[in-house]
Design a protein around this motif. Structure first.
Motif, short mmCIF file in Angstrom:
data_model
loop_
_atom_site.label_atom_id
_atom_site.label_comp_id
_atom_site.label_asym_id
_atom_site.label_seq_id
_atom_site.Cartn_x
_atom_site.Cartn_y
_atom_site.Cartn_z
N PRO A 185 -9.17 2.35 9.33
CA PRO A 185 -8.28 2.90 8.30
C PRO A 185 -8.88 2.85 6.89
O PRO A 185 -8.49 3.64 6.04
CB PRO A 185 -7.03 2.01 8.39
CG PRO A 185 -7.06 1.46 9.77
CD PRO A 185 -8.50 1.28 10.12
N ASP A 186 -9.82 1.95 6.63
CA ASP A 186 -10.36 1.79 5.28
C ASP A 186 -11.78 2.34 5.14
O ASP A 186 -12.53 1.93 4.27
CB ASP A 186 -10.33 0.31 4.87
CG ASP A 186 -11.15 -0.55 5.82
OD1 ASP A 186 -11.59 -0.04 6.88
OD2 ASP A 186 -11.33 -1.75 5.52
N LYS B 20 -8.03 -4.50 12.20
CA LYS B 20 -7.81 -3.16 11.64
C LYS B 20 -8.14 -2.07 12.67
O LYS B 20 -7.57 -0.99 12.64
CB LYS B 20 -8.64 -2.94 10.38
CG LYS B 20 -10.15 -2.94 10.60
CD LYS B 20 -10.91 -2.74 9.30
CE LYS B 20 -12.42 -2.75 9.52
NZ LYS B 20 -13.17 -2.56 8.26
N GLY C 156 -7.50 0.74 -4.28
CA GLY C 156 -7.23 0.11 -3.01
C GLY C 156 -7.13 1.14 -1.91
O GLY C 156 -7.08 2.33 -2.15
N ARG C 157 -7.11 0.68 -0.69
CA ARG C 157 -7.12 1.60 0.43
C ARG C 157 -5.71 2.08 0.74
O ARG C 157 -4.73 1.35 0.60
CB ARG C 157 -7.70 0.93 1.68
CG ARG C 157 -9.09 0.37 1.49
CD ARG C 157 -10.04 1.36 0.84
NE ARG C 157 -10.14 2.59 1.58
CZ ARG C 157 -10.82 3.64 1.16
NH1 ARG C 157 -11.44 3.63 0.01
NH2 ARG C 157 -10.87 4.72 1.90
N MET D 264 0.85 -1.20 0.00
CA MET D 264 0.00 0.00 0.00
C MET D 264 0.88 1.24 0.00
O MET D 264 1.91 1.29 0.66
CB MET D 264 -0.89 0.00 1.24
CG MET D 264 -1.95 -1.10 1.23
SD MET D 264 -3.11 -0.94 2.61
CE MET D 264 -2.04 -1.25 3.99
#
Length: 926
Positions: free
Chosen positions: A123-124, A71, A30-31, A1
């Motif tokens: 976070p996402d 997460k 994507g994150r 990432m």
């Protein structure tokens, strides 16, 4: 990432974007990793430590329910951004997870503290994607798209991003609805004409999720990083977060507290409210601007141009979250790099403050409860009898007939016109209070202000189109709509009628949040999302209409929902225009409610404080905060407004208040009088002496206001403004400076005869004696008997002072004394701005004198850079030079020998100069 997706082609304005006309780079898919994760090793370390803590808390009965997802465990407590900020709701795991957020129940915080949020963004969490970005003449324009719905109603799927590189030190970023216009603050903001060529910042973007990363080029310091939490942009809920490069954050008013804000889960609400200054409450004004000191002494500022109800959440990451319930996200960032420059750059956007008349800087006296004009007059005469300086006498609402604007009580205040005439004969001024609530029920039948306002349709209306009726001092009232230009004319006519009977000189506009003694109106407020929005910031009373009018009230420019925080500014603008037309001189206005750009029209006082020692202390961070906000004419009610003061408290407060830029003693009815004449001879003398000291410094103070008006300098100034690299100054708010030169160290505690204050590195001279102290940057204990206020002059300064009189008018005719405080290299600098003290636009018209003073190689030089006729009638009588190492053998004035005196404390004095202010001259000592 990737930590963020950079665009590759560097541009002159400091932002990395694609070539103009090129196809936009596709967003990263994507994150994105959270900002606090920099490597796999850190991920592993955080995960391991977090799981360890989780196991320990499980054993001790900490968390309830199922294990949070990994997460969520990755997010340190200090970096948890609140996903459920509603105060009225006890957040449960079900409620939290319905928003797609993480839930970890932390220990309950101490009473009165918010604590770590239980519900926070993973976070996402879905946010906006930057779909396109193209160059414009001043910067770039982009399109932001949200593909997943947010949890507040009517979230906006497509946003427009505008970036303008306005100057090398100013960046403008605006985010708004891409398809539909939204309310924007009608502030007259100057537009840049060309793109900055050599910005001292660099700007990058994260594409997916969208985020802004702003750095200071010279140091690499990250000033803004909005990738730390998702951007939310719904119709009535806008939220954006950023990391902060340090914990040294100031501004964000109006609140009562320390100058330096706590980042320990602290929420600051901005929604104008009538409430006695109390910690943690939203107070009278709204100033969505902060200044932040970075490591190493650099500073930057951020201004959100938005007038809707708002809160700013601070957390120890360090980080900050803006939440507002309307308008747009319209940010200006000021890069300084020193704090003085940040404030100057801010005022280049909102406007520089007006130049006050000289008499505004004298001592003002007021109370609610004189009872009559003769009672007021008696106090004025007592002040004259003791020869205590006073420039202005005020009256509170008791002068009115039934508390109705533009009237005076024909019995108790029958002699008011004669009192005002007497004040004018003695070189003094008269100021009266006005409220925006216009009486709607009048026992005497006709009341022209209401009848005519009603006929012209100049009041706030309900959703049904009828005047909204609330309740203030006169009883049931309508509220003037100052967003309507026609109201300004009606306001002027009312003031003209009253001025013909009582020729007042200035106005005090109060209750202009606007204040209402009932919530909303006599009929409450209608149902709907303006009065009951999906999210209500943490306002006192938990309602937008608490002690004010309905947010749904109709005004000419918009609904009150959008205009509430602007009400005091709009009234001040109308009042300044009216006073200018009536008197043809500089207007003097003090307003309770304020908003950015208010300094162009009025000063401010800090509201209904109390006669308590802590209130005296809190006045210092209060006045320093308003210096940051571009409103230099500010002060608190000296000796306190409510409750009765003590002689000691009032003496100490008069000493401090003599160094408020705006100095007024004011107290409430049914309490002991607190003007200087009512105290013992010793206290009265101490008060008189410190006022005489203020009056002697009027030329210096007036010059500071000139620089504020001309370029946005501060008048009262925190120590860290002058010593930004001295970390010891960053938390100081019990002392302050006038300009760069005069250090004020007041006593703020009872029963003491000394005070401990910080003295920055260098040589400082006692203002009264010229004796010096050499400091390495340390806390020093200073003698402070009841009759003494500690004042110190910074080395390298030259202060223009004057023999004080009992009014500014009398003082300005007296000879000047120039005080030179030599630096360690025997140099000094100072200046003086001089005009007639009251005419409009004297600088702009060239009707002024400006002098610069220099000392180098034992020669003092006065250089006249601009001259006007007013300077010819004033003389420079004395030159006092502090820090002359050895006694001179002779002193020469323009080459001719002149008598002098020299004291053992290294003070050289040359008297009887008799030189016109309009003439340059030199003094040399050998």
């Amino acid at each position: 990432m990737k930590s963020y997706q950079k665009l590759t082609t560097p541009q002159p304005a400091g932002c990395q974007v694609e070539e103009e006309g090129a196809a936009p780079m596709p967003p990263a898919r994507g994150r994105m990793a959270p900002w606090w994760v920099g490597s796999g090793l850190l991920v592993a370390a955080v995960l391991l430590s977090t799981i360890t803590v989780w196991v320990l808390r499980q054993v001790s009965g900490g968390w309830l329910g199922p294990t949070p997802p990994p997460k969520c465990l990755l997010v340190p407590e200090s970096h948890r951004f609140d996903c459920y900020p509603e105060r009225q709701v006890v957040v449960t795991q079900e409620l939290c997870e319905s928003r797609g957020c993480c839930f970890i129940q932390s220990p309950l915080p101490a009473e009165g503290k918010q604590g770590v949020p239980w519900c926070f963004y993973p976070p996402d969490f879905p946010s906006y994607t930057l779909e396109s970005l193209n160059q414009t003449a001043l910067g770039m324009v982009g399109l932001l798209v949200r593909r997943e719905k947010a949890y507040y109603p009517r979230d906006i799927e497509m946003l427009r991003l505008d970036v303008e590189f306005e100057t090398d030190t100013r960046l403008h970023i605006k985010i708004t609805d891409a398809a539909n216009p939204r309310y924007e603050v009608p502030l007259d903001v100057p537009r840049a004409k060309k793109r900055a060529e050599n910005p001292i910042y660099s700007l990058n973007f994260s594409w997916d999720p969208f985020g802004v990363l702003l750095r200071r080029t010279a140091t690499g310091t990250v000033l803004l990083n909005t990738t730390v939490a998702p951007l939310i942009f719904a119709d009535q809920f806008l939220q954006i977060s950023t990391s902060l490069p340090s914990r040294f954050l100031y501004g964000l008013g109006e609140h009562r507290g320390s100058l330096l804000h706590s980042l320990d889960w602290n929420t600051l609400t901005l929604w104008a409210r009538d409430v006695a200054p109390t910690e943690s409450f939203n107070l009278y004004g709204a100033h969505p601007f902060y200044l932040l000191m970075e490591e190493g002494g650099d500073a930057h500022g951020v201004f959100l141009l938005n007038s809707n109800a708002m809160e700013v959440a601070l957390q120890p990451a360090p980080a900050l979250t803006w939440r507002t319930i309307g308008g747009v996200l319209d940010f200006y960032v000021f890069l300084g790099p020193d704090p003085n420059m940040v404030i100057q750059q801010y005022q280049q956007v909102i406007g520089f403050p007006a130049m006050p008349p000289l008499w505004a800087l004298g001592f003002h006296l007021c109370r609610w409860g004189y009872g009559s004009s003769n009672g007021t007059w008696q106090t004025v005469r007592a002040m004259r009898n003791y020869q205590i300086p006073q420039d202005a006498q005020w009256n509170d609402i008791d002068y009115m007939d039934g508390y109705r604007d533009f009237t005076f009580d024909s019995q108790k205040f029958a002699s008011l016109p004669s009192l005002v005439e007497d004040l004018h004969k003695h070189g003094q001024r008269y100021v009266m209070i006005l409220d925006p609530g216009i009486s709607s029920t009048n026992p005497h039948g006709s009341y022209w202000p209401f009848d005519e306002g009603l006929r012209r349709g100049l009041f706030l209306n309900t959703t049904q189109g009828q005047p909204l009726i609330g309740k203030v001092w006169p009883g049931y009232t309508a509220f003037a709509d100052f967003s309507n230009p026609d109201t300004h004319q009606w306001w002027l006519e009312n003031l003209q009628h009253f001025h013909a009977h009582v020729p007042f000189d200035g106005l005090w506009i109060d209750m202009n949040e606007p204040s209402n003694f009932m919530d909303g109106s006599e009929d409450g407020c209608p149902p709907g999302e303006l009065d009951s929005p999906p999210y209500t910031p943490a306002v006192l009373g938990d309602s937008l209409s608490s002690k004010t009018v309905c947010a749904s009230a109709k005004q000419k420019a918009s609904v009150h929902y959008n205009l509430h925080n602007l009400y005091g500014l709009m009234e001040a603008k109308a009042t300044a225009s009216a006073l200018t037309q009536i008197r043809g001189k500089r207007p003097f206005i003090i307003s309770r409610s304020t908003f950015p750009s208010q300094g162009r029209y009025s000063g401010h006082w800090l509201g209904d404080n109390r006669s308590q020692w802590k209130d005296m202390y809190y006045s210092i961070p209060g006045l320093l905060s308003f210096s940051l906000f571009g409103i230099p004419l500010v002060g608190a009610d000296i000796c306190g407004f409510s409750s009765s003061t003590s002689e000691e408290l009032c003496t100490r407060w008069m000493q401090l208040g003599a160094f408020y830029p705006f100095a007024r003693n004011h107290n409430t009815q049914n309490e002991k009088a607190q003007d200087p004449t009512v105290f013992s001879p010793a206290a009265r003398t101490a008060m008189k002496d410190v006022l005489l000291t203020r009056y002697s410094l009027l030329p210096f103070l007036y010059t500071l206001f000139h620089h504020a008006h001309l370029q946005g300098d501060t008048v009262a100034r925190p120590l860290f403004f002058e010593f930004p690299q001295d970390v010891a100054t960053l938390e100081l708010d019990r002392q302050f400076l006038w300009g760069r030169s005069l250090l004020v160290t007041p006593v703020l505690e009872p029963g003491v005869d000394s005070v401990t204050g910080y003295v920055p590195q260098g040589t400082w001279y006692d203002f009264y004696t010229g004796s010096s102290v050499n400091s390495s940057g340390e806390m020093l204990k200073m003698s402070a008997p009841l009759e003494h206020l500690n004042l110190h002059i910074r080395e390298g300064s030259i202060l223009p002072t004057q023999k004080p009189g009992t009014t500014s008018e009398e003082t300005r005719g007296n000879p000047l004394r120039l005080i030179v405080a030599l630096s360690s290299s025997a140099t000094a600098w100072g200046d003086l701005f001089w005009d007639d003290g009251e005419s409009l636009d004297t600088f702009e018209r060239g009707s002024y004198s400006y002098l610069v003073f220099n000392v180098t190689q034992n020669i003092f030089t006065s250089t006249v850079l601009h001259a006007s006729t007013e300077a010819t009638s004033v003389t420079i009588g004395t030159l006092s030079i502090f820090g002359v190492q050895k006694q001179p053998s002779k002193v020469l004035l323009n080459g001719q020998e002149k008598p002098f005196s020299y004291l053992d404390n290294q003070v050289l004095t040359v008297s009887d100069l008799g030189i016109s202010l309009s003439q340059g001259f030199s003094v040399q000592w050998l």
